[in-house]
Enzyme design. Structure first.
Site, PDB file in Angstrom:
ATOM      1  N   ASP A  68       0.868  -1.166   0.000  1.00  0.00           N
ATOM      2  CA  ASP A  68       0.000   0.000   0.000  1.00  0.00           C
ATOM      3  C   ASP A  68       0.912   1.225   0.000  1.00  0.00           C
ATOM      4  O   ASP A  68       2.114   1.125   0.285  1.00  0.00           O
ATOM      5  CB  ASP A  68      -0.896  -0.035   1.239  1.00  0.00           C
ATOM      6  CG  ASP A  68      -1.758   1.191   1.360  1.00  0.00           C
ATOM      7  OD1 ASP A  68      -2.473   1.504   0.381  1.00  0.00           O
ATOM      8  OD2 ASP A  68      -1.710   1.852   2.405  1.00  0.00           O
ATOM      9  N   ASP A 111      -0.241   5.205   0.814  1.00  0.00           N
ATOM     10  CA  ASP A 111      -0.541   6.179   1.871  1.00  0.00           C
ATOM     11  C   ASP A 111      -0.616   5.498   3.231  1.00  0.00           C
ATOM     12  O   ASP A 111      -1.405   4.574   3.424  1.00  0.00           O
ATOM     13  CB  ASP A 111      -1.875   6.880   1.594  1.00  0.00           C
ATOM     14  CG  ASP A 111      -1.850   7.690   0.315  1.00  0.00           C
ATOM     15  OD1 ASP A 111      -1.110   8.684   0.267  1.00  0.00           O
ATOM     16  OD2 ASP A 111      -2.565   7.318  -0.642  1.00  0.00           O
ATOM     17  N   ASP A 170      -1.652  -0.908   5.849  1.00  0.00           N
ATOM     18  CA  ASP A 170      -1.909  -0.270   7.141  1.00  0.00           C
ATOM     19  C   ASP A 170      -3.381  -0.240   7.538  1.00  0.00           C
ATOM     20  O   ASP A 170      -3.711   0.296   8.597  1.00  0.00           O
ATOM     21  CB  ASP A 170      -1.388   1.176   7.120  1.00  0.00           C
ATOM     22  CG  ASP A 170      -2.212   2.087   6.221  1.00  0.00           C
ATOM     23  OD1 ASP A 170      -2.594   1.641   5.117  1.00  0.00           O
ATOM     24  OD2 ASP A 170      -2.484   3.237   6.614  1.00  0.00           O
TER      25      ASP A 170
END
Length: 222
Positions: A9, A11, A171
């Site tokens: 991922d 961001d 995240d």
């Protein structure tokens, strides 16, 4: 089976983009006559793409506007964000060193993010990270995006990898749920953007720093 294809991922995982996302969102909201939401709030709004983030900004500051006002706000957001992609955004500690180490060990790396591909590529270019990745697949690259497992499958296809020798690093619940649905193990970072505490996401491994990622991957078979 060695898990040698790693999907990341962007961001909140590779890069702390919240400061620039907050600035662009607040600019769009203020142009629409709304108060800013600020950095702390944005960290809870990231993960489902720009439009959803701005929608959450409006919801937080008084509810959704008319379609016309919203589209104007999106245009304001994109104009501001494109001009300030890497103004304050920075890789999380240890990212570049970790990516270099994984590349040296023969891992095939790719980005699988809900951020638009154009912004993802530009951001990684400006931060000097693009060369580590065999593919950068954004939220608008394919017909689906995380948590749909098709986003992961499509990314794997672009790098010629199979589910059996891949893992996801993210995240948020979108990352973990997409990985589970696609049949991949997932490593979660504890320092990203998530509305659910990182230790409750259900990832196979949880790390507090990128220095820990190679060892975490090795426990997954890679």
């Amino acid at each position: 089976m060695m898990r040698k294809a790693i999907l990341f991922d962007l961001d909140g995982t590779l890069v702390d983009t919240a400061p620039d996302l907050a600035a662009a969102t607040d600019y769009a909201l203020q142009c629409a006559g709304r108060p800013p939401v600020g950095l702390d709030a944005i960290r809870q709004m990231v993960g489902d793409g720009a439009r959803v983030m701005v929608e959450r900004g409006f919801e937080t500051t008084g509810g959704q506007p008319s379609a016309e006002v919203f589209e104007k706000a999106m245009a304001d957001f994109f104009a501001c964000y494109e001009a300030n992609l890497a103004n304050k955004s920075r890789p999380f500690p240890g990212v570049a060193t970790c990516l270099a180490k994984l590349a040296e060990r023969g891992y095939l790396l790719a980005v699988c993010t809900n951020k638009y591909e154009h912004f993802s590529r530009s951001l990684l270019d400006q931060l000097g990270l693009s060369s580590f990745f065999a593919a950068i697949v954004g939220g608008d690259t394919l017909p689906v995006r995380k948590p749909d497992p098709g986003h992961i499958h499509g990314t794997l296809e672009r790098i010629g990898a199979s589910v059996d020798w891949a893992a996801m690093v993210g995240d948020s619940a979108n990352d973990v749920n997409a990985a589970k649905a696609a049949g991949l193990p997932c490593v979660a970072v504890s320092f990203g953007y998530t509305r659910i505490p990182a230790h409750e996401l259900g990832a196979d491994r949880l790390i507090d720093h990128f220095d820990e990622l190679p060892d975490a991957l090795s426990t997954l078979g890679g």
